[in-house]
Design an enzyme around this catalytic site. Structure first.
Site, mmCIF file in Angstrom:
data_model
loop_
_atom_site.group_PDB
_atom_site.id
_atom_site.type_symbol
_atom_site.label_atom_id
_atom_site.label_comp_id
_atom_site.label_asym_id
_atom_site.label_seq_id
_atom_site.Cartn_x
_atom_site.Cartn_y
_atom_site.Cartn_z
ATOM 1 C CG HIS A 285 -0.382 -0.250 2.570
ATOM 2 N ND1 HIS A 285 -0.270 1.575 3.120
ATOM 3 C CD2 HIS A 285 0.132 -1.250 2.737
ATOM 4 C CE1 HIS A 285 0.606 1.465 4.428
ATOM 5 N NE2 HIS A 285 0.435 -0.720 5.018
ATOM 6 C CG ASP A 297 2.704 0.310 8.243
ATOM 7 O OD1 ASP A 297 2.179 -0.335 6.257
ATOM 8 O OD2 ASP A 297 1.906 0.333 9.085
ATOM 9 C CD GLU A 331 -3.598 -1.789 5.607
ATOM 10 O OE1 GLU A 331 -3.251 -2.174 6.037
ATOM 11 O OE2 GLU A 331 -2.735 -0.140 5.598
ATOM 12 C CD GLU A 332 -0.933 2.279 8.027
ATOM 13 O OE1 GLU A 332 -1.643 1.708 8.291
ATOM 14 O OE2 GLU A 332 -0.056 1.886 7.217
ATOM 15 C CG ASP A 359 1.149 -4.009 5.047
ATOM 16 O OD1 ASP A 359 1.387 -3.207 5.524
ATOM 17 O OD2 ASP A 359 -0.580 -3.712 5.161
ATOM 18 C CG HIS A 429 0.265 1.937 12.440
ATOM 19 N ND1 HIS A 429 -0.187 2.387 12.728
ATOM 20 C CD2 HIS A 429 0.851 1.815 11.027
ATOM 21 C CE1 HIS A 429 -1.041 1.541 12.217
ATOM 22 N NE2 HIS A 429 0.149 1.361 11.184
#
Length: 473
Positions: A285, A297, A331-332, A359, A429
């Site tokens: 993504h 990520d 995606e997030e 991912d 994140h």
């Protein structure tokens, strides 16, 4: 006559074995070429450098996300693929605003600042911030135990940690992420005025980790602000609460939810030479959270997926089946890109046979997880020995990737690259998800591992169980 009979019988027995050995040797040599090309002449690390350091965090709907769309499309076009295009998709747009601020007040005038970050999708606090007493809970199920009488008017502090005794850090993450995703919606039902959530990481540090959250069906007027707190500060807050239950926490968020905006999935294709109607997908993504640069990520998954097609082009390999790279958007905080791709594929009656997503970070590859039936999995496991020289040993049923999940139907096999997971949630994140934390060699090994599996499935296809059964009947 007897000698002729035994000679023919011997040929019938030996020839299939010889043929199988020849195939294994050819496949082994091909995998060696793939790994050599990725490790000696790889492009993935350079691509990631640009995504991370020239563009940065790529939150859905942001200018940086659009820059990433334009950059990756141009790079795919430069590879000489048969087709490159953008697939429009409407995505949510949420902005963080100015930096968040929080402190713990143990007595009037006595404060200590703590590190927080707004959860993705959170409403803002009032302009003056939110200040209230704190109640610590170990998970959503704890809310019922305390009830409205003890929660109303307070800030709920969700402090369930990731379990350190679980070897799979993804399993540990799954065991407590519900408090981040649904904590505000559930705490609000008991009259809480805000939510603070322990960051989803096993590492003790000062970096709060953001992530998506949802208010469910909660009316906008009743939504409460939600933020993550660093693990060090979570430990401090929990400890000081044991001594002073009357302390207050102040926090200020400046986030805002906007109208949806148009973005794109980026897609490139090498058309199959023998079975062009059979489509294989490899992807990651393109969006990321905004507080880091999204290197692990999922910048790593994006460039590894692009590298699969580049390796085949550089090696002159002409796949039998159509291979697509799909760089999914959103995606997030919505999965809009994955859902849109599956929706369009279904409307066009496209025949997907395999989809692989990366991912889980750009760390040392260990293998794959598969969403497949037992016969398909047995076929894939028969190739496991080919990966042994590269220390790839993990071939397990269970799970694939969020973006490819919507493609699941019929005989489609889904897979996820599984790197070593022990360091992933150190960066996931967080502001530490940056380029310098990605190892070039590990990234390139992952790209080669993905390309190797795609090659094998392209060469041999996927078992179609229903057809096999019908033929036997």
């Amino acid at each position: 006559m007897k000698n002729i009979f035994f000679t023919v019988l011997s040929l019938l027995i030996i020839n299939p074995v010889t043929a199988q050995n020849n195939h294994e040797q050819e496949d082994s040599l091909m995998l060696r070429k793939i790994y050599d090309m990725s490790l000696l002449h790889g492009k993935s690390y350079d691509w990631l450098d640009h995504l991370s350091n020239k563009i940065g965090g790529r939150l859905s709907g942001s200018y940086q996300a659009q820059q990433a769309v334009e950059y990756t499309k141009a790079e795919l076009e430069s590879l000489g693929l048969d087709k490159v295009w953008l697939q429009p998709v409407m995505v949510p747009k949420w902005t963080r605003g100015s930096k968040e601020f929080a402190y713990v007040e143990t007595s009037p005038g006595t404060t200590r600042n703590v590190n927080i970050t707004a959860l993705g999708g959170s409403v803002s606090t009032p302009a003056s911030g939110t200040k209230a007493r704190v109640i610590e809970v170990q998970g959503i199920e704890d809310l019922e135990r305390y009830g409205e009488e003890q929660i109303k008017g307070k800030i709920v502090f969700f402090n369930r940690p990731m379990r350190p005794d679980l070897i799979s850090t993804f399993e540990a993450y799954g065991g407590c992420v519900d408090q981040r995703y649904s904590g505000a919606a559930e705490a609000g039902k008991f009259g809480a005025v805000g939510v603070i959530v322990r960051s989803m990481t096993l590492k003790m540090d000062d970096y709060p980790h953001t992530g998506s959250m949802s208010y469910g069906e909660t009316p906008v007027s009743k939504r409460i602000p939600a933020a993550a707190i660093s693990t060090n500060d979570a430990a401090y807050l929990s400890g000081i609460l044991k001594m002073n239950k009357h302390l207050q926490l102040y926090f200020k968020l400046n986030s805002e939810q906007h109208e949806d905006v148009q973005s794109y999935n980026v897609i490139g294709e090498i058309t199959g030479s023998e079975h062009p109607e059979e489509i294989m997908v490899v992807g990651g993504h393109l969006d990321s959270w905004d507080i880091g640069d999204g290197a692990h990520d999922d910048g790593a998954g994006v460039v590894q997926s692009m590298e699969v097609l580049r390796l085949f082009k550089e090696m002159g390999y002409k796949p039998k089946r159509t291979i697509r790279v799909v760089l999914f958007m959103n995606e997030e905080n919505g999965l809009r890109g994955g859902n849109k791709y599956a929706e369009v594929a279904k409307s066009k009656n496209e025949k997907h046979i395999f989809a692989l997503e990366s991912d889980s970070g750009g760390f040392t590859p260990r293998g794959f997880s598969f969403d497949a039936d037992e016969a398909q999995f047995a076929q894939i496991q028969s190739w496991k020995a080919l990966f042994k020289p590269y220390l790839i040993h993990y071939f397990e049923l269970g799970g694939s990737g969020a973006d490819v999940g919507p493609l699941k139907q019929g005989d489609v096999v889904l897979a996820g690259l599984r790197p070593d997971s022990q360091r992933y949630f150190d960066h996931h994140h967080a502001a530490t998800d940056t380029f310098e934390h990605v190892n070039k060699r590990e990234l390139e090994l992952g790209a080669a591992t993905m390309a190797s599996l795609v090659y094998l499935i392209d060469n041999y296809g996927i078992k179609r169980i229903n057809t096999d059964v019908e033929e036997k009947l």
